[in-house]
Design an enzyme around this catalytic site. Structure first.
Site, mmCIF file in Angstrom:
data_model
loop_
_atom_site.group_PDB
_atom_site.id
_atom_site.type_symbol
_atom_site.label_atom_id
_atom_site.label_comp_id
_atom_site.label_asym_id
_atom_site.label_seq_id
_atom_site.Cartn_x
_atom_site.Cartn_y
_atom_site.Cartn_z
ATOM 1 N N HIS A 95 -53.130 46.828 99.661
ATOM 2 C CA HIS A 95 -53.612 46.658 98.288
ATOM 3 C C HIS A 95 -55.079 46.251 98.217
ATOM 4 C CE1 HIS A 95 -52.963 46.856 94.155
ATOM 5 N NE2 HIS A 95 -51.960 46.009 93.990
ATOM 6 N N THR B 6 -42.418 57.175 108.660
ATOM 7 C CA THR B 6 -41.289 56.673 109.429
ATOM 8 C C THR B 6 -40.007 57.213 108.803
ATOM 9 O OG1 THR B 6 -40.093 54.701 110.187
ATOM 10 C CG2 THR B 6 -41.279 54.499 108.100
#
Length: 479
Positions: free
Chosen positions: A450, A398
């Protein structure tokens, strides 16, 4: 199966990709009375992912458009009725408005777009009213025939559905007759909130026409824009309850791409444990490389910008750290590592934020990657990105720097492992070879899931991406 069912065929809202359940009709390309052929595009719809044109899978003459522009329709719901034998004469008045029984399409000719597949529909058919028994059959049949022959004016886009039209009543007392009107005209009147009993008919035999309904609507008020709720001001000092609008406020319905994006971001933020790391890097050499590539004959006619080099740098980092290119399978409690990279590029469009991806980006040369990026951006701006182009992404970039923003903490695109935010590239004082000099500097931010990317792996991917941007020659030694 009756003769009427065989004559009138319905085209149902298809599942245009990835199990979508509804779509909004943006624009009709045909009107009642128009001749259509197999494969002809009849309307454009907006799903939760993109705008898509729908082709009809059979020939005939448009008998009825079931919904107006701006209406959201469930997948499997009939949206258009076609007379497949228009030369057979006028339809019986009782048969025209009746909903045909569901009819199975021939094998291979189901009403779906190529490449998307059909979705079974459990949508219940809305009950439709038959013409009043007191209506003269000859006048009603003549009106239906005029509709089939295209004499009636094309149906314009109705405004957002207003309150249902009041029940038709005549003069006080029992025995008042129901106004004569064809089913599409009745629906138009309902959408516009017009009482057919108050409309002066001009059609043959006292039949109310579309023009009559539109004239009545214009006499009442100008149609309101469908996308914005009218402001109903709450008096100053009064507390506004849910759904009420204060003076100076405008309410805009959340639907389509914006609604899907909001739902996806909430699901991602509260499902995948996000970690974001940052690095500030000297990209002066990358900026020099961009200028050299613009003058390179091999890149003639292609768009060369810093985003192209960032994309290539991230692909090199993924190649060096392949475990980052993975997905979390919650149901099976597995990490699915992928050997291909479908590189997503976040794009701001008038319909909202979308993330189309470049398939097998890891296998593309720099010129091929440049062309793919240019095609992706232009298609997104035109609102023509297909649902398939937005499915199957693995990692996303992005570019918030185009808005002058230094960096951010991007949220993962659902199902992906990482997203890289690229900040604005600015001239800043930087220590270079022991001296403070003005250098082109930017900040990168990498968010990752994660559950499948630990701190070491995420740090390596971010550091490798930065290293390539700092020393672009690593594209040769590492790539």
């Amino acid at each position: 199966m009756t003769a009427s069912t065989e004559r009138f065929r319905e085209f149902r809202m298809p599942d245009v990709g990835e199990g979508l359940t509804e779509a909004e009709i943006l624009k009709w390309y045909v009107a009642v009375g128009d001749t259509v052929s197999d494969g002809q595009v009849v309307c454009e719809v907006e799903t939760a992912k993109a705008a898509v044109e729908l082709p009809i899978p059979f020939d005939g003459v448009v008998h009825e458009l079931r919904f107006g522009e701006g209406t959201t329709v469930d997948v499997g719901t009939p949206i258009i009725s076609v007379d497949t034998t228009p030369g057979a004469g006028p339809a019986e008045p009782e048969a025209a408005p009746a909903a045909p029984e569901p009819e199975a399409e021939p094998q291979g000719r189901q009403a779906v777009l190529v490449g998307y597949g059909a979705a079974p529909s459990s949508t219940k058919r809305r009950a439709r009213k038959a013409p009043a028994e007191s209506a003269p059959k000859a006048a009603y049949a003549a009106a239906v025939q005029a509709e089939l022959n295209g004499h009636a004016a094309p149906a314009p886009a109705p405004v957002a559905p207003a309150a249902p039209a009041p029940a038709v009543v005549g003069p006080a007392g029992a025995g008042a007759e129901r106004p004569l009107a064809k089913p599409p005209v009745r629906k138009l009147a309902k959408d516009l909130g017009i009482d057919l009993g108050a409309v002066t008919p001009t059609g043959p035999g006292g039949v109310v026409t579309r023009d009559d309904v539109h004239a009545a609507a214009q006499a009442v008020a100008e149609p309101a824009a469908p996308a914005v709720r009218p402001v109903q001001a709450v008096p100053a000092g009064a507390a506004a309850s849910a759904g009420e609008t204060r003076a100076g406020e405008t309410r805009i319905p959340v639907k389509g791409v914006r609604k899907a994006t909001a739902q996806a971001m909430v699901a991602s933020a509260f499902t995948a444990p996000h970690v974001t790391e940052f690095i500030t890097v000297d990209v002066t050499r990358t900026m020099k490389l961009v200028q050299k590539l613009k003058a390179d004959p091999d890149m003639a006619g292609l768009r060369v910008n810093p985003l192209l080099i960032v994309a290539k740098a991230l692909l090199v980092a993924i190649r060096r750290n392949p475990d980052v290119n993975a997905a979390w399978d919650e149901e099976n409690q597995e990490i699915v590592r992928k050997d291909y990279v479908n590189l997503g590029i976040a794009a701001a469009t008038p319909r909202g934020l979308i993330v189309p991806n470049i398939k097998d980006a890891q296998a593309k040369t720099l010129p091929e990657l440049s062309k793919a990026l240019a095609d992706l951006v232009s298609t997104a701006r035109e609102g023509r990105t297909s649902p398939a182009d937005m499915s199957g992404g693995t990692v996303t970039i992005t570019n918030v720097g185009v808005f002058g923003v230094d960096t951010g903490t991007p949220i993962l695109n659902p199902g992906e492992s990482a997203i890289l935010a690229v900040g604005a590239i600015k001239l800043q004082p930087w220590v270079h070879k022991g001296e403070v000099k003005p250098r082109h500097v930017t900040t990168l931010a990498l968010s990752f899931d994660h559950r499948l990317v630990d701190g070491e792996l995420g740090s390596k991917v971010l550091a490798d991406t930065a290293a390539v941007l700092e020393q672009p020659k690593r594209l040769l030694t590492w790539g």
